[in-house]
Scaffold this active site. Structure first.
Site, PDB file in Angstrom:
ATOM      1  N   ASP A  67       0.782  -1.138   0.023  1.00 52.96           N
ATOM      2  CA  ASP A  67       0.041   0.052   0.113  1.00 52.96           C
ATOM      3  C   ASP A  67       0.870   1.293  -0.033  1.00 52.96           C
ATOM      4  O   ASP A  67       2.058   1.461   0.143  1.00 52.96           O
ATOM      5  CB  ASP A  67      -1.094   0.146   1.200  1.00 52.96           C
ATOM      6  CG  ASP A  67      -0.157  -0.422   2.582  1.00 52.96           C
ATOM      7  OD1 ASP A  67       1.005  -0.276   2.718  1.00 52.96           O
ATOM      8  OD2 ASP A  67      -0.897  -0.697   3.548  1.00 52.96           O
ATOM      9  N   ASN A 135      -7.208  -2.444  14.543  1.00 56.47           N
ATOM     10  CA  ASN A 135      -8.706  -2.641  14.164  1.00 56.47           C
ATOM     11  C   ASN A 135      -8.695  -3.967  13.364  1.00 56.47           C
ATOM     12  O   ASN A 135      -9.631  -3.912  12.533  1.00 56.47           O
ATOM     13  CB  ASN A 135      -9.297  -1.626  13.759  1.00 56.47           C
ATOM     14  CG  ASN A 135      -8.736  -1.040  12.389  1.00 56.47           C
ATOM     15  OD1 ASN A 135      -7.785  -1.566  11.751  1.00 56.47           O
ATOM     16  ND2 ASN A 135      -9.151   0.210  11.682  1.00 56.47           N
ATOM     17  N   HIS A 137      -6.998  -4.566  10.595  1.00 55.21           N
ATOM     18  CA  HIS A 137      -6.842  -4.233   9.080  1.00 55.21           C
ATOM     19  C   HIS A 137      -5.399  -4.646   8.555  1.00 55.21           C
ATOM     20  O   HIS A 137      -4.580  -4.837   9.407  1.00 55.21           O
ATOM     21  CB  HIS A 137      -7.048  -2.386   8.673  1.00 55.21           C
ATOM     22  CG  HIS A 137      -5.814  -1.760   9.228  1.00 55.21           C
ATOM     23  ND1 HIS A 137      -5.726  -0.573   9.911  1.00 55.21           N
ATOM     24  CD2 HIS A 137      -4.483  -1.790   8.735  1.00 55.21           C
ATOM     25  CE1 HIS A 137      -4.650   0.018  10.038  1.00 55.21           C
ATOM     26  NE2 HIS A 137      -3.905  -0.793   9.274  1.00 55.21           N
ATOM     27  N   GLU A 142      -9.673  -1.626   5.808  1.00 58.31           N
ATOM     28  CA  GLU A 142     -10.152  -1.185   6.989  1.00 58.31           C
ATOM     29  C   GLU A 142     -11.457  -2.076   7.296  1.00 58.31           C
ATOM     30  O   GLU A 142     -12.069  -3.002   6.267  1.00 58.31           O
ATOM     31  CB  GLU A 142     -10.602   0.195   6.958  1.00 58.31           C
ATOM     32  CG  GLU A 142      -9.495   1.202   6.739  1.00 58.31           C
ATOM     33  CD  GLU A 142      -8.508   1.268   7.965  1.00 58.31           C
ATOM     34  OE1 GLU A 142      -8.688   0.536   8.788  1.00 58.31           O
ATOM     35  OE2 GLU A 142      -7.674   2.455   8.022  1.00 58.31           O
TER      36      GLU A 142
HETATM   37  C1  GLP Z   1      -0.455   0.745   8.322  1.00 59.35           C
HETATM   38  C2  GLP Z   1       0.171  -0.248   7.383  1.00 59.35           C
HETATM   39  C3  GLP Z   1      -0.265  -1.696   7.578  1.00 59.35           C
HETATM   40  C4  GLP Z   1       0.328  -1.901   8.990  1.00 59.35           C
HETATM   41  C5  GLP Z   1      -0.198  -0.943   9.973  1.00 59.35           C
HETATM   42  C6  GLP Z   1       0.290  -1.321  11.370  1.00 59.35           C
HETATM   43  O1  GLP Z   1      -1.420   1.120   8.535  1.00 59.35           O
HETATM   44  N1  GLP Z   1      -0.753   0.310   6.048  1.00 59.35           N
HETATM   45  O2  GLP Z   1       0.149  -2.473   6.627  1.00 59.35           O
HETATM   46  O3  GLP Z   1       0.025  -3.412   9.166  1.00 59.35           O
HETATM   47  O4  GLP Z   1       0.096   0.270   9.880  1.00 59.35           O
HETATM   48  O5  GLP Z   1       1.601  -0.463  11.824  1.00 59.35           O
HETATM   49  P1  GLP Z   1       2.441  -0.912  12.855  1.00 59.35           P
HETATM   50  O6  GLP Z   1       3.254  -1.964  12.559  1.00 59.35           O
HETATM   51  O7  GLP Z   1       3.395   0.464  13.107  1.00 59.35           O
HETATM   52  O8  GLP Z   1       1.503  -1.119  14.264  1.00 59.35           O
END
Ligand code: GLP
Length: 242
Positions: A67, A135, A137, A142
């Site tokens: 993404d 959440n 995702h 989402e």
């Molecule tokens: C973002 C990314 C996700 C990732 C999430 C969690 O939203 N698009 O791919 O898994 O953050 O991030 P973190 O690993 O910093 O908690």
């Protein structure tokens, strides 16, 4: 689903990096689906170490990121392209042309989503790495996202923007939209590896592994994929019943 729980984050990422290194040596032309967020950073650090010490080569490896934020100018320090270059790609022998991330700065985003889908159709992902949002995702899919979607443009949930504001100067700078591989695209990978560390992910992990499959918990659909491994530290696993 296979679930691996480690006493420390250090043990988790050493073991996981070892598995990646073996997979790359076994298949030097491997297609890796990569993820951003802070969770996989220690994995990339271990892989850089492994590249330097054991000469694991990425010359023929192709990567496909999940993404990208929409609206950040190219080269913005919080864009996922800049993040991936700084954290990983610039420290290994990968050809940057073989690293793919959807663009969130082109004018025609629908065309960009179409282009990314075509690319994924031609290059099945061997191992898709995933983090998870609080959440549940995955990528930027989402709660409420359809399970069969290809690359899409999405609105970010407020919870996601709140979680990511730490990387920006203030909330106004946090993008409100993103382009992401859809859940349908993610499920096409031959193998999926989801990593979660820390107490803040415990509830999302419990719902993902032990809850019903529901679009309210995007990662719960991983229960329906035949080859999923989930790597957890103590904190992220603390609400699991066994
Ligand atoms: C973002 C990314 C996700 C990732 C999430 C969690 O939203 N698009 O791919 O898994 O953050 O991030 P973190 O690993 O910093 O908690």
């Amino acid at each position: 689903m296979k679930v691996f729980i480690y006493d420390t984050k250090e043990d988790l990422f050493k073991d996981l990096a070892n598995k990646y290194s073996k997979a790359i040596k076994n298949n030097p032309k491997i297609n890796l689906g990569l993820a951003t967020g802070s969770t996989p950073v220690p994995l990339y650090e271990e892989l850089i170490k492994d590249h330097k010490e054991n000469k694991t080569s990425y010359k023929d490896v192709k990567t496909f990121n999940l993404d990208e934020y929409i609206g950040l100018p190219e080269g913005h320090e919080q864009s996922y392209r800049t993040f991936m270059n700084n954290i990983f790609f610039n420290h290994i022998d990968i050809n940057l042309e073989n690293t793919n991330i959807p663009s969130g700065s082109v004018k025609d985003l629908a065309m960009e989503a179409f282009r990314y889908d075509k690319l994924l159709e031609k290059n099945q992902i061997d191992i898709q790495l995933l983090g998870i949002g609080t959440n549940a995702h995955i990528g930027f899919n989402e709660p409420g996202s359809k399970f069969d979607s290809n690359t899409i443009i999405v609105e970010l949930a407020q919870e996601t923007r709140d979680a990511n504001v730490r990387f920006f100067d203030n909330m106004d700078e946090v993008p409100t939209t993103a382009i992401t591989m859809g859940i349908g695209s993610i499920l096409k990978a031959k193998k999926i590896i989801l990593v979660a560390t820390g107490d803040s992910k415990a509830e999302a992990i419990k719902n993902t592994i032990e809850g019903p499959i529901t679009t309210d918990v995007p990662a719960s659909i991983l229960q329906a994929h035949e080859n999923v491994e989930i790597y957890l530290d103590k904190g992220a696993s603390k609400l699991l019943s066994k």
